[in-house]
Design a protein around this motif. Sequence first.
Motif, mmCIF file in Angstrom:
data_model
loop_
_atom_site.group_PDB
_atom_site.id
_atom_site.type_symbol
_atom_site.label_atom_id
_atom_site.label_comp_id
_atom_site.label_asym_id
_atom_site.label_seq_id
_atom_site.Cartn_x
_atom_site.Cartn_y
_atom_site.Cartn_z
ATOM 1 N N ARG A 160 0.830 -1.208 0.000
ATOM 2 C CA ARG A 160 0.000 0.000 0.000
ATOM 3 C C ARG A 160 0.865 1.258 0.000
ATOM 4 O O ARG A 160 0.452 2.312 -0.427
ATOM 5 C CB ARG A 160 -0.934 -0.010 1.213
ATOM 6 N N VAL A 161 2.059 1.115 0.538
ATOM 7 C CA VAL A 161 2.986 2.249 0.573
ATOM 8 C C VAL A 161 4.311 1.808 -0.056
ATOM 9 O O VAL A 161 4.830 0.741 0.283
ATOM 10 C CB VAL A 161 3.232 2.729 2.024
ATOM 11 N N LEU A 162 4.815 2.616 -0.955
ATOM 12 C CA LEU A 162 6.053 2.272 -1.642
ATOM 13 C C LEU A 162 7.104 3.347 -1.361
ATOM 14 O O LEU A 162 6.845 4.537 -1.559
ATOM 15 C CB LEU A 162 5.775 2.198 -3.150
ATOM 16 N N PHE A 163 8.254 2.915 -0.898
ATOM 17 C CA PHE A 163 9.370 3.843 -0.652
ATOM 18 C C PHE A 163 10.392 3.684 -1.772
ATOM 19 O O PHE A 163 10.869 2.574 -2.025
ATOM 20 C CB PHE A 163 10.037 3.539 0.696
ATOM 21 N N LEU A 164 10.715 4.779 -2.401
ATOM 22 C CA LEU A 164 11.730 4.760 -3.466
ATOM 23 C C LEU A 164 12.819 5.746 -3.073
ATOM 24 O O LEU A 164 12.578 6.953 -3.012
ATOM 25 C CB LEU A 164 11.104 5.160 -4.803
ATOM 26 N N ASP A 165 14.005 5.220 -2.784
ATOM 27 C CA ASP A 165 15.086 6.076 -2.326
ATOM 28 C C ASP A 165 16.013 6.360 -3.504
ATOM 29 O O ASP A 165 16.792 5.502 -3.908
ATOM 30 C CB ASP A 165 15.846 5.380 -1.190
ATOM 31 N N GLU A 166 15.905 7.552 -4.045
ATOM 32 C CA GLU A 166 16.693 7.989 -5.201
ATOM 33 C C GLU A 166 16.667 6.927 -6.303
ATOM 34 O O GLU A 166 17.717 6.404 -6.703
ATOM 35 C CB GLU A 166 18.120 8.330 -4.779
ATOM 36 N N PRO A 167 15.479 6.613 -6.800
ATOM 37 C CA PRO A 167 15.352 5.476 -7.718
ATOM 38 C C PRO A 167 15.988 5.693 -9.075
ATOM 39 O O PRO A 167 16.270 4.728 -9.777
ATOM 40 C CB PRO A 167 13.838 5.313 -7.869
ATOM 41 N N THR A 168 16.222 6.954 -9.466
ATOM 42 C CA THR A 168 16.739 7.171 -10.813
ATOM 43 C C THR A 168 18.179 7.658 -10.825
ATOM 44 O O THR A 168 18.690 8.012 -11.878
ATOM 45 C CB THR A 168 15.862 8.190 -11.575
ATOM 46 N N THR A 169 18.814 7.651 -9.667
ATOM 47 C CA THR A 169 20.213 8.093 -9.630
ATOM 48 C C THR A 169 21.057 7.202 -10.543
ATOM 49 O O THR A 169 21.015 5.980 -10.444
ATOM 50 C CB THR A 169 20.752 8.022 -8.192
ATOM 51 N N GLY A 170 21.797 7.825 -11.428
ATOM 52 C CA GLY A 170 22.679 7.068 -12.317
ATOM 53 C C GLY A 170 22.000 6.533 -13.562
ATOM 54 O O GLY A 170 22.643 5.861 -14.364
ATOM 55 N N ASP A 181 7.133 6.927 -15.425
ATOM 56 C CA ASP A 181 5.817 6.482 -15.925
ATOM 57 C C ASP A 181 5.249 5.385 -15.026
ATOM 58 O O ASP A 181 4.065 5.375 -14.696
ATOM 59 C CB ASP A 181 5.943 5.930 -17.360
ATOM 60 N N GLU A 182 6.115 4.446 -14.651
ATOM 61 C CA GLU A 182 5.655 3.318 -13.843
ATOM 62 C C GLU A 182 5.228 3.785 -12.443
ATOM 63 O O GLU A 182 4.206 3.349 -11.914
ATOM 64 C CB GLU A 182 6.767 2.258 -13.747
ATOM 65 N N VAL A 183 5.999 4.694 -11.878
ATOM 66 C CA VAL A 183 5.653 5.198 -10.538
ATOM 67 C C VAL A 183 4.329 5.968 -10.597
ATOM 68 O O VAL A 183 3.445 5.786 -9.742
ATOM 69 C CB VAL A 183 6.787 6.103 -9.992
ATOM 70 N N ALA A 184 4.174 6.795 -11.620
ATOM 71 C CA ALA A 184 2.929 7.562 -11.755
ATOM 72 C C ALA A 184 1.744 6.611 -11.934
ATOM 73 O O ALA A 184 0.667 6.827 -11.367
ATOM 74 C CB ALA A 184 3.042 8.506 -12.947
ATOM 75 N N ARG A 185 1.952 5.563 -12.704
ATOM 76 C CA ARG A 185 0.868 4.594 -12.932
ATOM 77 C C ARG A 185 0.482 3.892 -11.627
ATOM 78 O O ARG A 185 -0.706 3.669 -11.353
ATOM 79 C CB ARG A 185 1.340 3.546 -13.955
ATOM 80 N N LEU A 186 1.487 3.570 -10.824
ATOM 81 C CA LEU A 186 1.212 2.894 -9.548
ATOM 82 C C LEU A 186 0.309 3.743 -8.656
ATOM 83 O O LEU A 186 -0.626 3.236 -8.032
ATOM 84 C CB LEU A 186 2.524 2.624 -8.798
ATOM 85 N N ALA A 187 0.604 5.024 -8.599
ATOM 86 C CA ALA A 187 -0.197 5.904 -7.747
ATOM 87 C C ALA A 187 -1.585 6.123 -8.350
ATOM 88 O O ALA A 187 -2.597 6.058 -7.656
ATOM 89 C CB ALA A 187 0.527 7.226 -7.558
ATOM 90 N N ARG A 188 -1.608 6.343 -9.665
ATOM 91 C CA ARG A 188 -2.867 6.694 -10.327
ATOM 92 C C ARG A 188 -3.807 5.494 -10.401
ATOM 93 O O ARG A 188 -4.980 5.581 -10.046
ATOM 94 C CB ARG A 188 -2.541 7.201 -11.735
ATOM 95 N N GLU A 189 -3.291 4.342 -10.852
ATOM 96 C CA GLU A 189 -4.169 3.194 -11.102
ATOM 97 C C GLU A 189 -4.331 2.281 -9.901
ATOM 98 O O GLU A 189 -5.394 1.731 -9.682
ATOM 99 C CB GLU A 189 -3.643 2.388 -12.296
ATOM 100 N N ASP A 190 -3.251 2.096 -9.137
ATOM 101 C CA ASP A 190 -3.333 1.157 -8.006
ATOM 102 C C ASP A 190 -3.577 1.864 -6.676
ATOM 103 O O ASP A 190 -3.786 1.204 -5.659
ATOM 104 C CB ASP A 190 -2.024 0.337 -7.902
ATOM 105 N N GLY A 191 -3.500 3.180 -6.670
ATOM 106 C CA GLY A 191 -3.724 3.909 -5.412
ATOM 107 C C GLY A 191 -2.599 3.743 -4.417
ATOM 108 O O GLY A 191 -2.777 3.951 -3.208
ATOM 109 N N THR A 192 -1.406 3.371 -4.909
ATOM 110 C CA THR A 192 -0.268 3.179 -4.002
ATOM 111 C C THR A 192 0.263 4.544 -3.538
ATOM 112 O O THR A 192 0.417 5.459 -4.341
ATOM 113 C CB THR A 192 0.872 2.435 -4.743
ATOM 114 N N THR A 193 0.513 4.650 -2.250
ATOM 115 C CA THR A 193 1.152 5.850 -1.707
ATOM 116 C C THR A 193 2.649 5.735 -1.986
ATOM 117 O O THR A 193 3.246 4.689 -1.711
ATOM 118 C CB THR A 193 0.927 5.928 -0.188
ATOM 119 N N VAL A 194 3.235 6.772 -2.540
ATOM 120 C CA VAL A 194 4.659 6.700 -2.905
ATOM 121 C C VAL A 194 5.443 7.772 -2.147
ATOM 122 O O VAL A 194 5.092 8.952 -2.197
ATOM 123 C CB VAL A 194 4.863 6.879 -4.423
ATOM 124 N N PHE A 195 6.460 7.328 -1.439
ATOM 125 C CA PHE A 195 7.377 8.243 -0.747
ATOM 126 C C PHE A 195 8.689 8.184 -1.519
ATOM 127 O O PHE A 195 9.387 7.165 -1.502
ATOM 128 C CB PHE A 195 7.561 7.804 0.704
#
Lengths: 325, 256
Positions: A160-170, A181-195
């Motif tokens: 229900r909650v997803l933590f991404l710590d500097e996921p795109t570094t490098g 795109d994938e992170v935005a989709r997770l929040a929009r379609e699955d209702g996942t809270t993203v930190f």
Amino acid sequence: MSQERNAGIEVEGLVREFKNGPRAVDGIHLRVAPGEIYGFLGPNGAGKSTTVLMLTTLLPPTDGTARVAGHDIRREGAAVRASIGAALQEAALDPLLTGRDHMRLQTTLQGIAKGDRRRRGDELLERVGLTDAADRKVGGYSGGMKRRLDLALALVHSPRVLFLDEPTTGLDPSSRADLWDEVARLAREDGTTVFLTTQYLEEADVLADRVGIIDQGKIAAEGTPESLKAEIGRPSVEATPVDRAERDAIADVLSRFGSTVPAPPGAAAVRLESGENLAEVVRALDAADLKIADLQLHQPSLDDVFLAKTGRKLDVSAAEEPASV
Amino acid sequence: MRRFLDVTYGVAYRSTKKVAVNPQLLLPSLIFPLFFFVAFAGGLSSVGNVPGFDFPSGYTAFQFVFVLLQASAFGGVFTGFGIAGDFENGFSRRLMLAAPSRLGILAGYALGAMIRAATVGVLLFVVAIISGMQIDGSGVDLFGLVVLALLVNLTASMWSAGVAMRLRSIQAGPVMQLPVFLILFLAPVYVPLDLLAGWIEAVAHINPVTPLIEGGRDLISGSDFQPLLVFGIAIGLGALFLAWAVRGVRSAERAG
């Protein structure tokens, strides 16, 4: 407690002090609503990762507390871990195992029913575009592939909650865009809270519903990217003369329209006072008979917000050390 | 409990799968004991003719027991190396994040270590039998020897896991290995306890590994065996170092 509230994050006075060191996190308060993407922005060493480690129960706080997905991180660690997924700064993968082996391990660790493990693993590998590489050892994956596998592993139990710590570094720009795109989709379609922690302003601007700026362990500012930029309010104008000798003359003219701000060598820039507009600036420069090679109007950015709130620039290049997919 | 077992199975699966697809990972825990076995049982076989050496199954079986327990112990130590490596490369965080009970991780490492030790043990048995080792113990005795070897493996893996989780660095390798090496070689390795003399005899008498090696030799030769003493010490050591490792898990949790 409602399901809605169960999917958010509430942080109250969280502190982490290391032995013989400064307070890495110094009494922060924040709230992340269910289904929201919260961008946690700050330079290296600001306290972003330490905050994530505490919220994911990997590091006990020195003081304060937090509830993640409705569970207290101090007293209900197992329940917190069952509700969250996390992709931490280094994609922690075993180079001797394949992508599919990692999926099998993660589905087992997360208690997915035996009959569903293979299906769930294949589904996620497909979602992140790693089906063809699933049976290759991870040691041969590129940086982007490792990041995508790490994200897929964080999602096996539909957290229900997803933590991404500097996921795109490098990552290179294309891999970065795919991940956004994938992170935005997770929040929009699955209702996942993203930190999401990041040191890239563009990432926070594009992805985050709200942004918290952390500096030296304290929250320096918080709000939507738009509201934070609106706090700075006024755009800046930057002019480059045809003849570099006229730079000071241009600066004099511009200073009538606002306060001077840093500009590249050979150019001058000011933050416009409210009510001033670009046309008036152009007329004034023309009246002074100054020849302009380039004139730009900059809307406030999160970088300006960071500068205004902390007195320093967050000068991290998004193109730093790219890794291709 | 089901989630505890899931985590245990997951961690053990990873360890076993790695060895299955990269069998060279078994070499460190196999080569060393095999070298000792070939060197001692072959090169020192005339020790069996020394007056006072009255081991009924011959010098090869006498040495085999030590080599089997040594392989089990070193296999346990290598598990600690793996745990330390997981801390260094961040993999331990993946495990810590997914596990409702972090003790399941420890159990998984222990189970993985035992599976690898059993594999190495089988290979050693095959080599020993091919080289003509005489086994006078019954099937039950041999089963007892296998259980003893697994307990030694558990003890060593819990010792090294405790060190690895406290220091969380592969540089802790010598701290894990050296005490195990010393305690093994300060036992009656080459000759029975009765034939030792001087300070090494005194040390061997109080060394808790001595009854385990002698008990193993009793089992393979079908001699009188003291199960309460031998298994009591083995289980006691296992429990002691299990507690040490559990506290190590707590230490790792506090350190993040």
